[in-house]
Design a protein around this motif. Sequence first.
Motif, PDB file in Angstrom:
ATOM      1  N   ALA A 297      40.950  38.671  57.039  1.00 48.34           N
ATOM      2  CA  ALA A 297      39.603  39.232  57.153  1.00 48.34           C
ATOM      3  C   ALA A 297      39.574  40.679  56.674  1.00 48.34           C
ATOM      4  CB  ALA A 297      39.119  39.143  58.601  1.00 48.34           C
ATOM      5  N   LEU A 298      40.607  41.451  57.029  1.00 48.15           N
ATOM      6  CA  LEU A 298      40.691  42.831  56.535  1.00 48.15           C
ATOM      7  C   LEU A 298      40.776  42.845  55.019  1.00 48.15           C
ATOM      8  CD1 LEU A 298      40.986  45.862  57.020  1.00 48.15           C
ATOM      9  CD2 LEU A 298      43.453  45.496  57.326  1.00 48.15           C
ATOM     10  N   LEU A 299      41.540  41.918  54.453  1.00 47.36           N
ATOM     11  CA  LEU A 299      41.630  41.811  53.002  1.00 47.36           C
ATOM     12  C   LEU A 299      40.270  41.481  52.392  1.00 47.36           C
ATOM     13  CD1 LEU A 299      43.364  41.728  50.447  1.00 47.36           C
ATOM     14  CD2 LEU A 299      43.898  39.349  50.981  1.00 47.36           C
ATOM     15  N   ALA A 300      39.516  40.602  53.040  1.00 44.16           N
ATOM     16  CA  ALA A 300      38.183  40.260  52.544  1.00 44.16           C
ATOM     17  C   ALA A 300      37.253  41.467  52.573  1.00 44.16           C
ATOM     18  CB  ALA A 300      37.598  39.122  53.375  1.00 44.16           C
ATOM     19  N   VAL A 301      37.322  42.257  53.647  1.00 42.79           N
ATOM     20  CA  VAL A 301      36.478  43.455  53.751  1.00 42.79           C
ATOM     21  C   VAL A 301      36.825  44.445  52.637  1.00 42.79           C
ATOM     22  CG1 VAL A 301      35.979  45.466  55.191  1.00 42.79           C
ATOM     23  CG2 VAL A 301      36.051  43.192  56.217  1.00 42.79           C
ATOM     24  N   LEU A 302      38.125  44.652  52.385  1.00 46.46           N
ATOM     25  CA  LEU A 302      38.533  45.561  51.313  1.00 46.46           C
ATOM     26  C   LEU A 302      38.080  45.053  49.947  1.00 46.46           C
ATOM     27  CD1 LEU A 302      42.180  46.444  52.431  1.00 46.46           C
ATOM     28  CD2 LEU A 302      40.231  48.001  52.369  1.00 46.46           C
ATOM     29  N   THR A 303      38.192  43.744  49.728  1.00 48.29           N
ATOM     30  CA  THR A 303      37.824  43.179  48.429  1.00 48.29           C
ATOM     31  C   THR A 303      36.332  43.297  48.171  1.00 48.29           C
ATOM     32  OG1 THR A 303      39.669  41.618  48.623  1.00 48.29           O
ATOM     33  CG2 THR A 303      37.965  41.119  46.995  1.00 48.29           C
ATOM     34  N   VAL A 304      35.519  42.972  49.167  1.00 46.26           N
ATOM     35  CA  VAL A 304      34.067  43.067  48.993  1.00 46.26           C
ATOM     36  C   VAL A 304      33.662  44.528  48.784  1.00 46.26           C
ATOM     37  CG1 VAL A 304      31.858  42.750  50.156  1.00 46.26           C
ATOM     38  CG2 VAL A 304      33.577  40.943  50.228  1.00 46.26           C
ATOM     39  N   HIS A 305      34.299  45.444  49.508  1.00 41.38           N
ATOM     40  CA  HIS A 305      34.002  46.862  49.300  1.00 41.38           C
ATOM     41  C   HIS A 305      34.311  47.269  47.862  1.00 41.38           C
ATOM     42  CE1 HIS A 305      35.471  51.101  49.178  1.00 41.38           C
ATOM     43  NE2 HIS A 305      34.306  51.313  49.744  1.00 41.38           N
ATOM     44  N   ALA A 306      35.480  46.864  47.360  1.00 37.88           N
ATOM     45  CA  ALA A 306      35.843  47.214  45.982  1.00 37.88           C
ATOM     46  C   ALA A 306      34.850  46.621  44.991  1.00 37.88           C
ATOM     47  CB  ALA A 306      37.254  46.728  45.681  1.00 37.88           C
ATOM     48  N   ALA A 307      34.440  45.376  45.207  1.00 41.01           N
ATOM     49  CA  ALA A 307      33.489  44.748  44.294  1.00 41.01           C
ATOM     50  C   ALA A 307      32.145  45.472  44.310  1.00 41.01           C
ATOM     51  CB  ALA A 307      33.302  43.277  44.664  1.00 41.01           C
ATOM     52  N   LEU A 308      31.690  45.875  45.477  1.00 42.75           N
ATOM     53  CA  LEU A 308      30.393  46.551  45.570  1.00 42.75           C
ATOM     54  C   LEU A 308      30.413  47.909  44.886  1.00 42.75           C
ATOM     55  CD1 LEU A 308      29.452  45.696  49.265  1.00 42.75           C
ATOM     56  CD2 LEU A 308      28.260  44.887  47.223  1.00 42.75           C
ATOM     57  N   VAL A 309      31.496  48.679  45.073  1.00 38.53           N
ATOM     58  CA  VAL A 309      31.499  50.046  44.548  1.00 38.53           C
ATOM     59  C   VAL A 309      31.937  50.111  43.092  1.00 38.53           C
ATOM     60  CG1 VAL A 309      31.757  51.109  46.806  1.00 38.53           C
ATOM     61  CG2 VAL A 309      33.798  50.503  45.505  1.00 38.53           C
ATOM     62  N   THR A 310      32.175  48.962  42.451  1.00 40.57           N
ATOM     63  CA  THR A 310      32.213  48.991  40.996  1.00 40.57           C
ATOM     64  C   THR A 310      30.818  49.222  40.427  1.00 40.57           C
ATOM     65  OG1 THR A 310      31.887  46.604  40.808  1.00 40.57           O
ATOM     66  CG2 THR A 310      34.168  47.392  40.886  1.00 40.57           C
ATOM     67  N   PHE A 311      29.791  48.919  41.242  1.00 44.58           N
ATOM     68  CA  PHE A 311      28.378  49.021  40.832  1.00 44.58           C
ATOM     69  C   PHE A 311      28.133  48.232  39.544  1.00 44.58           C
ATOM     70  CE2 PHE A 311      28.987  53.037  43.244  1.00 44.58           C
ATOM     71  CZ  PHE A 311      28.136  52.739  44.297  1.00 44.58           C
ATOM     72  N   ALA A 312      28.883  47.157  39.371  1.00 41.83           N
ATOM     73  CA  ALA A 312      28.772  46.346  38.163  1.00 41.83           C
ATOM     74  C   ALA A 312      27.995  45.077  38.480  1.00 41.83           C
ATOM     75  CB  ALA A 312      30.154  45.999  37.617  1.00 41.83           C
ATOM     76  N   ARG A 313      26.939  44.849  37.745  1.00 45.84           N
ATOM     77  CA  ARG A 313      26.132  43.652  37.973  1.00 45.84           C
ATOM     78  C   ARG A 313      26.911  42.390  37.661  1.00 45.84           C
ATOM     79  NH1 ARG A 313      21.760  46.811  34.441  1.00 45.84           N
ATOM     80  NH2 ARG A 313      23.757  47.194  33.417  1.00 45.84           N
ATOM     81  N   GLY A 314      27.778  42.451  36.646  1.00 46.91           N
ATOM     82  CA  GLY A 314      28.590  41.290  36.327  1.00 46.91           C
ATOM     83  C   GLY A 314      29.535  40.920  37.456  1.00 46.91           C
ATOM     84  N   VAL A 315      30.067  41.920  38.169  1.00 47.18           N
ATOM     85  CA  VAL A 315      30.960  41.642  39.288  1.00 47.18           C
ATOM     86  C   VAL A 315      30.202  40.950  40.414  1.00 47.18           C
ATOM     87  CG1 VAL A 315      32.400  42.690  41.064  1.00 47.18           C
ATOM     88  CG2 VAL A 315      32.547  43.491  38.715  1.00 47.18           C
ATOM     89  N   LEU A 316      29.001  41.424  40.709  1.00 50.51           N
ATOM     90  CA  LEU A 316      28.212  40.793  41.768  1.00 50.51           C
ATOM     91  C   LEU A 316      27.989  39.318  41.464  1.00 50.51           C
ATOM     92  CD1 LEU A 316      25.534  43.571  42.459  1.00 50.51           C
ATOM     93  CD2 LEU A 316      27.742  43.212  43.564  1.00 50.51           C
ATOM     94  N   LEU A 317      27.706  38.993  40.201  1.00 55.74           N
ATOM     95  CA  LEU A 317      27.500  37.597  39.817  1.00 55.74           C
ATOM     96  C   LEU A 317      28.816  36.826  39.822  1.00 55.74           C
ATOM     97  CD1 LEU A 317      25.717  35.322  38.641  1.00 55.74           C
ATOM     98  CD2 LEU A 317      26.204  36.260  36.372  1.00 55.74           C
ATOM     99  N   ALA A 318      29.873  37.410  39.249  1.00 62.47           N
ATOM    100  CA  ALA A 318      31.134  36.691  39.083  1.00 62.47           C
ATOM    101  C   ALA A 318      31.874  36.507  40.403  1.00 62.47           C
ATOM    102  CB  ALA A 318      32.027  37.429  38.090  1.00 62.47           C
ATOM    103  N   VAL A 319      31.699  37.419  41.349  1.00 59.62           N
ATOM    104  CA  VAL A 319      32.314  37.272  42.667  1.00 59.62           C
ATOM    105  C   VAL A 319      31.416  36.448  43.588  1.00 59.62           C
ATOM    106  CG1 VAL A 319      33.017  38.518  44.746  1.00 59.62           C
ATOM    107  CG2 VAL A 319      33.719  39.344  42.496  1.00 59.62           C
ATOM    108  N   GLY A 320      30.130  36.775  43.600  1.00 57.73           N
ATOM    109  CA  GLY A 320      29.223  36.098  44.522  1.00 57.73           C
ATOM    110  C   GLY A 320      28.962  34.653  44.168  1.00 57.73           C
ATOM    111  N   GLY A 321      28.833  34.325  42.874  1.00 59.79           N
ATOM    112  CA  GLY A 321      28.503  32.964  42.470  1.00 59.79           C
ATOM    113  C   GLY A 321      29.548  31.942  42.888  1.00 59.79           C
ATOM    114  N   PRO A 322      30.819  32.098  42.496  1.00 57.50           N
ATOM    115  CA  PRO A 322      31.839  31.134  42.926  1.00 57.50           C
ATOM    116  C   PRO A 322      32.026  31.081  44.438  1.00 57.50           C
ATOM    117  CG  PRO A 322      32.609  32.366  41.018  1.00 57.50           C
ATOM    118  CD  PRO A 322      31.343  33.019  41.473  1.00 57.50           C
ATOM    119  N   LEU A 323      31.957  32.229  45.125  1.00 55.10           N
ATOM    120  CA  LEU A 323      32.096  32.208  46.577  1.00 55.10           C
ATOM    121  C   LEU A 323      30.934  31.467  47.229  1.00 55.10           C
ATOM    122  CD1 LEU A 323      33.430  35.786  47.432  1.00 55.10           C
ATOM    123  CD2 LEU A 323      34.696  33.643  47.229  1.00 55.10           C
ATOM    124  N   LEU A 324      29.735  31.659  46.698  1.00 53.22           N
ATOM    125  CA  LEU A 324      28.590  30.918  47.226  1.00 53.22           C
ATOM    126  C   LEU A 324      28.782  29.418  47.019  1.00 53.22           C
ATOM    127  CD1 LEU A 324      25.757  30.929  48.457  1.00 53.22           C
ATOM    128  CD2 LEU A 324      24.836  31.204  46.138  1.00 53.22           C
TER     129      LEU A 324
END
Length: 714
Positions: free
Chosen positions: A260-287
């Motif tokens: 869970a700590l690893l998940a929190v760190l990973t989501v934080h890193a994905a968010l602070v890239t501020f990259a729209r492609g990351v939001l789609l590429a991380v969020g889509g498969p996880l969804l």
Amino acid sequence: MTTATAPRWAAALPSALLASAAAGLALALGASHPLAPGVALAAVALAVALAARWPGLTWFVLPAAMPWVALNPWTGWTMVDEFDLLVLALLAGAHAARAVARWRGVTPPLPRRELGLAALLAVLLGFGVVRGWLDAGGGAPSTFDGYTDATNALRVGKSLAFALALWPLLPREPAALAAAARRFALGMAFGVAVVGVAALGERIAYPGLLEFSGPYRITARFWEMHVGGAAIDAYLALAAPVVAWAVWRARTPVRFAVAALLAVLTVHAALVTFARGVLLAVGGPLLGLGLAWLWQRVGPGPRDAARPGAGAAPSSRQSAAPWPRGAVVGFGLLAVVVLVGAFAIEGYAGLGWVWLAASALLLLAWRRVRALGWRAPAGALLALALATEVVAVVAGGSFLVERLAQTTLDAGGRIAHWRHGLGVLDSPLDVALGIGLGRLPARYAAADVQREFSGAIRWVATPQGVRPRLEGPAVVDEIGGLYALTQRVPHVPGARYVVSLQARSQALRAGAAEAPPARLWLRVCERHLLYDARCQEALVTLPPPEAVATLDVPLDGPAFDVQPWWPARRALLSIAVYDAGTAALLERVQLRAGGGADLLHHGDFARGAARWFPSAQAWYVPWHIDNLYLELLIERGAAGALALLALAGLALQRLLDAARRGDALAPFLAAALAGVALVGAVSSVLDVPRVALVAMLVAMLGLRRGAATRAGRS
């Protein structure tokens, strides 16, 4: 020699030759290491020995070490890094072990279909490298070459070369292959943990942990982003599904807490890239994974008939009773609504109040919660933590919201960028076979002066030895000063830096009738890779061309503060030509702070480019096409693009088939491939060789794992 021994020699010979070549190249690169050749050679020897003794470690070590075993901002290397030395060492040891096994007749050869596919990819790779090398004019390769030099063809091609060399090392037996896949996933989890901690430290040290309004985008340890690009975007798209797998397979509260700590760190890193492609590429498969899990496992129903490994909970002791689908979805929506409302009323303090309230409710209802088992409340708390991160970043600053709002406006510029990139295909032959590996940046910048490089650094021979020649852009003055020669220097609090240098102006083009004197922009900044915090700087004008200037330049700006032991800001010296159409040759550079000793390594350039690293800021357009599929088409042609896409598509199909047959890891690997495919729609991937290698290893695991699962079931 008997006829019985000849086939064994022939079977062992390819691995023996590959092991020898990999070991020789690793030792040669280690001996030329700019920082510590002795340490590099010892590390190579250790890695060779470990891989020869335990070849299976290769599948853990590679993904675990990839995000952080690279010191290029300190060494000055641009064409290779320490991760390449590690890959070569592991190849040498593992193939030596395989050669022995093949000699003994223990290890079977590659299946014919895989051998044919590998041979086809090797031929296309060789053709692309040769075509790119010749297009760049050839020349002696150097580890310090730039992205317009011939060596860049080797840099871009090495990921596929490494993948093809690793392919025969994958086990064929289902049990051994499953163990290798688990080691690979655990290595990915370790690697993304390093990235998460690095991203957290970078945020704390530079913009501030809760500062989300400024345009600071993390790079972690991905040095390849010194010219922009999406290295961390592609990596997070690959790694996020593996983190989901780690959470899913955790069978004890302690393991779940770590995951869970690893998940929190990973989501934080994905968010602070501020990259729209990351939001789609991380969020889509996880969804997609979440919806599949909900559909199969949550709540009673005829569709929930248990199948072995098809998404079942890792242990029957984790949950005493399933939650209905509506309860899970309703809790998630309620958590988001409550968090948004609390933040709107009290800001970050409101998020803290929500956590206090959730903890109090958990304690008050402990008996009922306990009846559900530990996993249900733990999962709810993790969901609340991830929702809190999303709300904090989105509602706590305007930068991500601004980027999302500008998506439609940016689409026009991106399409124009792609069209310009396609314009470098001059002939049907280019369309069919590509312009050559590594040639996109040079061809792109040369096609339109308005899209040129912001500068260049060339190491030229002079009577005094090799010296750096710094060039500004040819025409566009607005991007002058954005490409610099840099070196990491000690961070000296409370002191004024002074630069001493010998330099002279030069004509940007040979044969120019009259060249203007160059202006040098000297800076010492607190910088991780791309973004400046505090800076001390000066702008100095050199004499007319060919007259050598000896200058002592005190830098103006605020003094640096004392830094904590971690995370601490680093200091960086950068020297850039400020104006378009000018160039300068550096003879010697020294840097002092507060009247102390020289802080630079090799300021006399006695070791050439060692310790000196080129870096761009703000203007990254010529270096990347920002689309994986156009990147394939332009450099590798339709033939190379179709071959690699067919490989990825077949791997994805086999992983999905394996998931339907009960392979528990397969859907997460499929989601990783899908994430790369999504981020590739708006980002380049293959120009970051170490990330591309991991993506190719996922595809190889998919091909072999899907085939093994199918064979085992049949």
